[in-house]
Design a protein around this motif. Sequence first.
Motif, mmCIF file in Angstrom:
data_model
loop_
_atom_site.group_PDB
_atom_site.id
_atom_site.type_symbol
_atom_site.label_atom_id
_atom_site.label_comp_id
_atom_site.label_asym_id
_atom_site.label_seq_id
_atom_site.Cartn_x
_atom_site.Cartn_y
_atom_site.Cartn_z
ATOM 1 N N GLU A 1 0.838 -1.196 0.000
ATOM 2 C CA GLU A 1 0.000 0.000 0.000
ATOM 3 C C GLU A 1 0.877 1.252 0.000
ATOM 4 O O GLU A 1 1.993 1.245 0.527
ATOM 5 C CB GLU A 1 -0.899 0.041 1.246
ATOM 6 C CG GLU A 1 -1.800 -1.150 1.436
ATOM 7 C CD GLU A 1 -1.184 -2.247 2.293
ATOM 8 O OE1 GLU A 1 -1.934 -3.086 2.814
ATOM 9 O OE2 GLU A 1 0.061 -2.261 2.449
ATOM 10 N N GLY B 1 -0.759 6.934 2.023
ATOM 11 C CA GLY B 1 -1.237 7.417 3.310
ATOM 12 C C GLY B 1 -0.511 8.683 3.743
ATOM 13 O O GLY B 1 0.467 9.097 3.120
ATOM 14 N N LEU C 1 -5.265 6.253 -1.977
ATOM 15 C CA LEU C 1 -4.428 5.115 -1.634
ATOM 16 C C LEU C 1 -4.255 4.212 -2.851
ATOM 17 O O LEU C 1 -5.179 4.051 -3.648
ATOM 18 C CB LEU C 1 -5.045 4.315 -0.494
ATOM 19 C CG LEU C 1 -5.335 5.057 0.800
ATOM 20 C CD1 LEU C 1 -5.847 4.081 1.862
ATOM 21 C CD2 LEU C 1 -4.128 5.818 1.302
#
Length: 128
Positions: free
Chosen positions: A6, A9, A20
Amino acid sequence: QVQLVESGGGLVQPGGSLRLSCTASGFALVYYELGWFRQPPGKVREGVSCISSGDGSTYYADSVKGRFTISRDNAKNMMYLEMNNLKPEDTAVYYCAAEGLALTVQAMCDPKRHMDYWGKGTLVTVSS
């Protein structure tokens, strides 16, 4: 190496936006049901939004409906979560997950379900 990563953020003020991204390596996302989950500080993990591998149907938790949008780009082997009008209660570590078993998007968003792959998470903090 098979993994989900990921990114995107960070710290944002209430009312702000973030996007994201979830990048897969070592396997093809096109064959997987995908989802975003989050774990707020001191709370259990919850399903945020999920998207099917077939017709692209989507599911959103009531708390994010109308504010978040999930999408996937199978050609790039990526998934996204566009988050708008962020609120302090959206503060959490956000995780992406992939599951190879065919599921409804509602079932996919059950955080207690086994998933084939999980990312390590990215922190989103909404604060003024």
